[in-house]
Each structure stands twice: as structure tokens, then as C-alpha cells.
Design an enzyme around this catalytic site. Sequence first.
Site, short mmCIF file in Angstrom:
data_model
loop_
_atom_site.label_atom_id
_atom_site.label_comp_id
_atom_site.label_asym_id
_atom_site.label_seq_id
_atom_site.Cartn_x
_atom_site.Cartn_y
_atom_site.Cartn_z
N HIS A 401 0.66 -0.93 0.55
CA HIS A 401 0.45 -0.15 0.07
C HIS A 401 1.12 1.13 -0.36
CE1 HIS A 401 -3.89 1.72 -0.34
NE2 HIS A 401 -4.73 1.12 1.39
N ASP A 405 -2.17 2.28 -4.81
CA ASP A 405 -3.49 2.38 -3.89
C ASP A 405 -4.35 1.15 -4.69
OD1 ASP A 405 -1.95 4.97 -3.39
OD2 ASP A 405 -3.02 5.80 -5.38
#
Length: 429
Positions: A401, A405
Site C-alpha cells: 500500500h 493504491d
Amino acid sequence: MGTHVIKMPDIGEGIAEVELAQWHVKVGDLVVEDQVLADVMTDKAMVDIPSPVHGKVLSLGGQPGEVMAVGSILISIEVEGAGNLKASDQLVKEPAPIKEAAPVVAATKVEAAPVLESKPAAACRPAPQAPVARDADERPLASPAVRKHALDLGIQLRLVQGSGPAGRILHEDLDAYLAQGTQNAHRGSAPSGYAQRHDEEQIPVIGMRRKIAQRMQEATQRAAHFSYVEEIDVTAVEELRAHLNEKHGATRGKLTLLPFLVRALVVALRDFPQINARYDDEAQVITRHGAVHVGVATQSDVGLMVPVVRHAEARSLWDSAAEISRLATAARSGKAARDELSGSTITLTSLGALGGIVSTPVLNLPEVAIVGVNKIVERPMVIKGQIVVRKMMNLSSSFDHRVVDGMDAALFIQAIRGLLEQPASLFVE
């Protein structure tokens, strides 16, 4: 008689020290040329150390798990003739003979170097030891595969007589032990399958197992993992695969689902270059790769290995299939070269028929994505108001992450889904 000293070799890449992972011999053993003496572990590779001479083991230079400097004395062997022991070596204090330690239970090889052993020659191995009674704390010699087999069968290895070199227990020794138990059963003396067990076995976390543990811990601590799961209707692509195998299988080779998945990754990554990337979090640099080097997780006798299909973007289905097969064979036989086990930009992992419904694969740092394949099952699905049987499969994928995204990850997997559900689109440029 003289003494031949074997020092910790310089394995290359500027490595100054290595970990002693496992001994294959003990003090007093007779060894022959090319017999594997020990396994040593670098940051990237497990390497076999063979014997260059015939002789008898006088002393071992360390315990499994010990980190040793390159050039330090690994093992001393009594040989005929003068040997190679120099005055400078004699100044180094020889360690006292050590008790044999438990063999390492290896799992996943992260990256492996070419094996230094070349010709173990079974015909010239030492003769099997005569049956002897083992002490309660004595650990018998056995490979990780034999140990697992014995555990599955409920056999205590200390009760089994080994017929291999230095008394090493082989698979056929387990068969012989079971056969003896069957004979006892006919005589009414077999132990009950419901008898209490109080045996324990402690496995040192050393060698490859330690490296794997370190890498997995590092991956989960450094990367911000998140997973995304989507189901895919693979009926059409499975029909295409069956058709191609029927038409071309005899001349081009049989296709599994993996080449189609590799092709889907290649096509989908064209629109998601941020996912075909490696992240150097120390330098704070993301490198996006044009080339798609797909790591394909492969199960071997020593654990999970990840050989790399290089430049998958330039390969046809059959080219990918042939390369996957070649690399899998090399990995399972322990003959995969170091560069065949490193440099992937994205990893594909599958447990095949054991794939379950959902998994949460751990990233192969410094990659930022890993695509996990679950098993194919037939399920009733509603399509245009009709209940039909379709072949369904889940993709359970993980992403970093810090780089990827959530929306991009979801769109990427949806792109793969669209390609596999409409497989003609895999080949439309």
C-alpha cells in the site's frame, strides 16, 4: 597419515562470512571424494560443500547455526600421505569434536547458487553402519523429506536403523520398519494406534529456515500489506486450453492454466506500470519495469522456490509453458542457477488443487504485488436469469500500500478478470 584441512570457501559476491546450516557427517565418519560434508548459507544461497579427498573425519569446525568467517577451518580429515595442514593452520585452535546436531528442516529457498557438489557417486559411499541402539537424546541422520514422511507415518526415527551413508535413514528404511511392524501385528505385538505419545523434537531455526523467517518477518514489517480477492469465471479459458491441447498438444506440448495467467499479467500490466515495480524503501526509489519478469512459486522437496520467467512480455503461450516447465524441473532438482531465482518484478503463486477459497500471500520484497491463484471449482451461477454450472476460481492477491493504491489494485485484478473471462482479448493487439 596426515591431516587435510578444508576451510570455509569464498563463495563470491564479497561475502566475508556465512552460516553453517547443516552437517552431513560426524567425527569418525569415513568420507570419499565428492561426498557432501556440509551445507552453508549466505544471504542469498544455500551451497553444498563437497570433500576433495578420501579420509576419516577428525573434527568439525562449528555447530549448525554458527556464523563462520570465510577462510576459517570448516573440517579436518585424516588422509593417507602428508595432507595439507600448514604451520599457520596449526596455530588456529582446533575445536573439540562436536556432537552431531539435528538436520535442518528446510522450507523455501529464496535464491540458490549453483551447487558445488558434482558427482556424489553412490558406488563409493561408505558402507552402512551396523545396527546400534541409540541413546534417548541422540538424533539420527535423515533428510527433511524423510523426517516429514516419518512424522506423517507416526514413526520415531530414533527407533529406525538407517542403511545410508553414516547410518542415514532412507525412505526404504521407513518401509522396512513398517513391514516389521506389520509382521509384529500378525503376532499380536503391534503397538496400539491409540497409545499415548510423549516424544518431542526440537528443530533449530537455522540455515534456510532462518533466512525464510527473516525475510517473511521483514516483508510483513516493512511493507504495508493489503489483499484483494475476486472470483473469476474461467470456463471459457479452460475450454480454450482444452481445445489448444487437443489440437497442438502432441506437437507443441500441453498447456496448463499458468501460461494464460502469465499472459493476462503481461497484458494487464501495460495499463498498470506502477504494479510491475520494485520499491527500494531505504533509498526511497520506485523502479517501474518495462520488462515483465514473472516469479512462479514452485514446490520442491526442500520447500517453496521462486524461479523467474524472464521477459514474459515477449513469450507465446507455449514458450511460457516450456520455460515454466524447465524452471520448475531445475528448481525441484536443485539445479536452478542463482540468476534463475532472482530478479522478478511480480510473483504468481498457486497451490493448485490445494488452493483453497482464499489466501493472503506475503509480498516478495522488493516487489509491490503478488497474485495468488486459488483452486477451480464448479458452481451454479446465475447468468441472464438462468442457473448454469460454471468453472470458478478466486484470485487472492496482495499489494504494498506504500506504492499501490487500493483502487489501482482492484482495477488491475478486474483487468485480469476481463482478460481471462474473454480469453480472445489476451491475443488482440
